[in-house]
Design a protein around this motif. Sequence first.
Motif, PDB file in Angstrom:
ATOM      1  N   ASP A 282     -37.081  14.697  59.415  1.00  0.00           N
ATOM      2  CA  ASP A 282     -37.517  15.943  58.784  1.00  0.00           C
ATOM      3  C   ASP A 282     -38.545  15.737  57.679  1.00  0.00           C
ATOM      4  O   ASP A 282     -39.101  16.707  57.163  1.00  0.00           O
ATOM      5  CB  ASP A 282     -36.312  16.678  58.194  1.00  0.00           C
ATOM      6  N   LEU A 283     -38.795  14.482  57.297  1.00  0.00           N
ATOM      7  CA  LEU A 283     -39.782  14.215  56.248  1.00  0.00           C
ATOM      8  C   LEU A 283     -40.976  13.491  56.856  1.00  0.00           C
ATOM      9  O   LEU A 283     -40.839  12.433  57.460  1.00  0.00           O
ATOM     10  CB  LEU A 283     -39.173  13.358  55.135  1.00  0.00           C
ATOM     11  N   GLU A 284     -42.153  14.085  56.695  1.00  0.00           N
ATOM     12  CA  GLU A 284     -43.395  13.470  57.181  1.00  0.00           C
ATOM     13  C   GLU A 284     -44.069  12.729  56.034  1.00  0.00           C
ATOM     14  O   GLU A 284     -44.202  13.258  54.929  1.00  0.00           O
ATOM     15  CB  GLU A 284     -44.333  14.542  57.722  1.00  0.00           C
ATOM     16  N   ILE A 285     -44.471  11.503  56.300  1.00  0.00           N
ATOM     17  CA  ILE A 285     -45.212  10.697  55.323  1.00  0.00           C
ATOM     18  C   ILE A 285     -46.580  10.389  55.914  1.00  0.00           C
ATOM     19  O   ILE A 285     -46.684   9.933  57.060  1.00  0.00           O
ATOM     20  CB  ILE A 285     -44.485   9.373  55.009  1.00  0.00           C
ATOM     21  N   THR A 286     -47.639  10.639  55.151  1.00  0.00           N
ATOM     22  CA  THR A 286     -49.002  10.390  55.609  1.00  0.00           C
ATOM     23  C   THR A 286     -49.578   9.195  54.856  1.00  0.00           C
ATOM     24  O   THR A 286     -49.618   9.181  53.627  1.00  0.00           O
ATOM     25  CB  THR A 286     -49.896  11.621  55.377  1.00  0.00           C
ATOM     26  N   LEU A 287     -49.993   8.187  55.623  1.00  0.00           N
ATOM     27  CA  LEU A 287     -50.595   6.992  55.029  1.00  0.00           C
ATOM     28  C   LEU A 287     -52.094   7.007  55.318  1.00  0.00           C
ATOM     29  O   LEU A 287     -52.512   6.897  56.471  1.00  0.00           O
ATOM     30  CB  LEU A 287     -49.956   5.734  55.620  1.00  0.00           C
ATOM     31  N   THR A 288     -52.881   7.157  54.273  1.00  0.00           N
ATOM     32  CA  THR A 288     -54.332   7.220  54.452  1.00  0.00           C
ATOM     33  C   THR A 288     -55.059   6.027  53.835  1.00  0.00           C
ATOM     34  O   THR A 288     -56.232   5.803  54.130  1.00  0.00           O
ATOM     35  CB  THR A 288     -54.894   8.511  53.823  1.00  0.00           C
ATOM     36  N   LYS A 289     -54.360   5.275  53.013  1.00  0.00           N
ATOM     37  CA  LYS A 289     -54.965   4.100  52.373  1.00  0.00           C
ATOM     38  C   LYS A 289     -53.898   3.031  52.186  1.00  0.00           C
ATOM     39  O   LYS A 289     -52.701   3.333  52.191  1.00  0.00           O
ATOM     40  CB  LYS A 289     -55.618   4.478  51.037  1.00  0.00           C
ATOM     41  N   PRO A 290     -54.289   1.775  52.027  1.00  0.00           N
ATOM     42  CA  PRO A 290     -53.325   0.671  51.961  1.00  0.00           C
ATOM     43  C   PRO A 290     -52.233   0.861  50.905  1.00  0.00           C
ATOM     44  O   PRO A 290     -51.072   0.529  51.152  1.00  0.00           O
ATOM     45  CB  PRO A 290     -54.198  -0.544  51.653  1.00  0.00           C
ATOM     46  N   GLU A 291     -52.588   1.390  49.747  1.00  0.00           N
ATOM     47  CA  GLU A 291     -51.596   1.516  48.673  1.00  0.00           C
ATOM     48  C   GLU A 291     -50.522   2.570  48.967  1.00  0.00           C
ATOM     49  O   GLU A 291     -49.481   2.616  48.287  1.00  0.00           O
ATOM     50  CB  GLU A 291     -52.271   1.807  47.331  1.00  0.00           C
ATOM     51  N   ASP A 292     -50.742   3.418  49.963  1.00  0.00           N
ATOM     52  CA  ASP A 292     -49.731   4.420  50.312  1.00  0.00           C
ATOM     53  C   ASP A 292     -48.454   3.775  50.840  1.00  0.00           C
ATOM     54  O   ASP A 292     -47.373   4.346  50.710  1.00  0.00           O
ATOM     55  CB  ASP A 292     -50.276   5.393  51.371  1.00  0.00           C
TER      56      ASP A 292
END
Length: 307
Positions: A282-292
């Motif tokens: 139910d939780l979406e995590i968006t990784l757009t850069k290495p530090e995410d």
Amino acid sequence: MSDIKLFRVGSGKVDELVGTTDTVEKSVQTLFERNLEALLGVRFLASEFVTSNGGRVDTLGLDENGCPVILEYKRASNENVINQGLFYLDWLMDHRKDFQWLVMEKLGKEQAQTVDWSAPRLICIAGDFNRYDDHAVKQIQRNIELIRYRRFGPDLLMLDLLVATSVKAQAAVVSSSQGSEPGLAGSGRYKTISSVMEELDAAMIDRFEALRAYMLALGDDVQETKLQLYIAFKRIKNFACVEFRPTASKILMFVKVDPSSVTLEPGFTRDVSNLGHFGTGDLEITLTKPEDLERAMPLIKLSYENS
């Protein structure tokens, strides 16, 4: 094989709870079938399913990724439940229509049309397995899990994932006749995860490899399965499902963390409990850069511990 001990701590002393297993196979089977989704993340379809070759599958189900599951229960120490399960798994792969009809009867037409044949599973359940079972499973190129159970009194049930093998290459088993049906993965309605990954640039590949390495290092019980439309990471149940958005340079991950328990950050975390999406969580995590990834690690670990 391994031995797990459970103790009750109280009043300044420690008392061991003695674990037991049922000698009657049917009682174990009934317990699991009545609680299949809660225990294994598998939706129950049928018990004692009779195959066209005269066999009888203990339990048939559909997992949270939409993949077929065969469950076999080992009663005697010398019973070759693995070979028996593989026999039924081969039958199932040759009789996909029969399984899809069963899914349609139990769960509806939409579920039947979206059965994912890329990762069919065999789950063997027993009070214990031996080292020969462990060795045999590791030599077989199929998705097989050996799960040991113990009961501690009337109220406690322990599940121990002893061995799990995952075969990534099985994503190619979907036949053209299956893929031509409306709504099925691979029909052209959606790109497969393999096709999408071919579009990733070097930076996205590096970010995914870092994410993948972190999740696999969480424990020896972590399994990675490439399905038709996403990549699932699981223990007994999924704890993370990964998709890619190459044009936006985004990695999307869905984890089993209650969105109301975290502070949502726009562009990083989102509540998708009421939104349709592939995978589970139910939780979406968006990784757009290495530090995410570092920001996401506590949430991933929490989902892993809850799975």
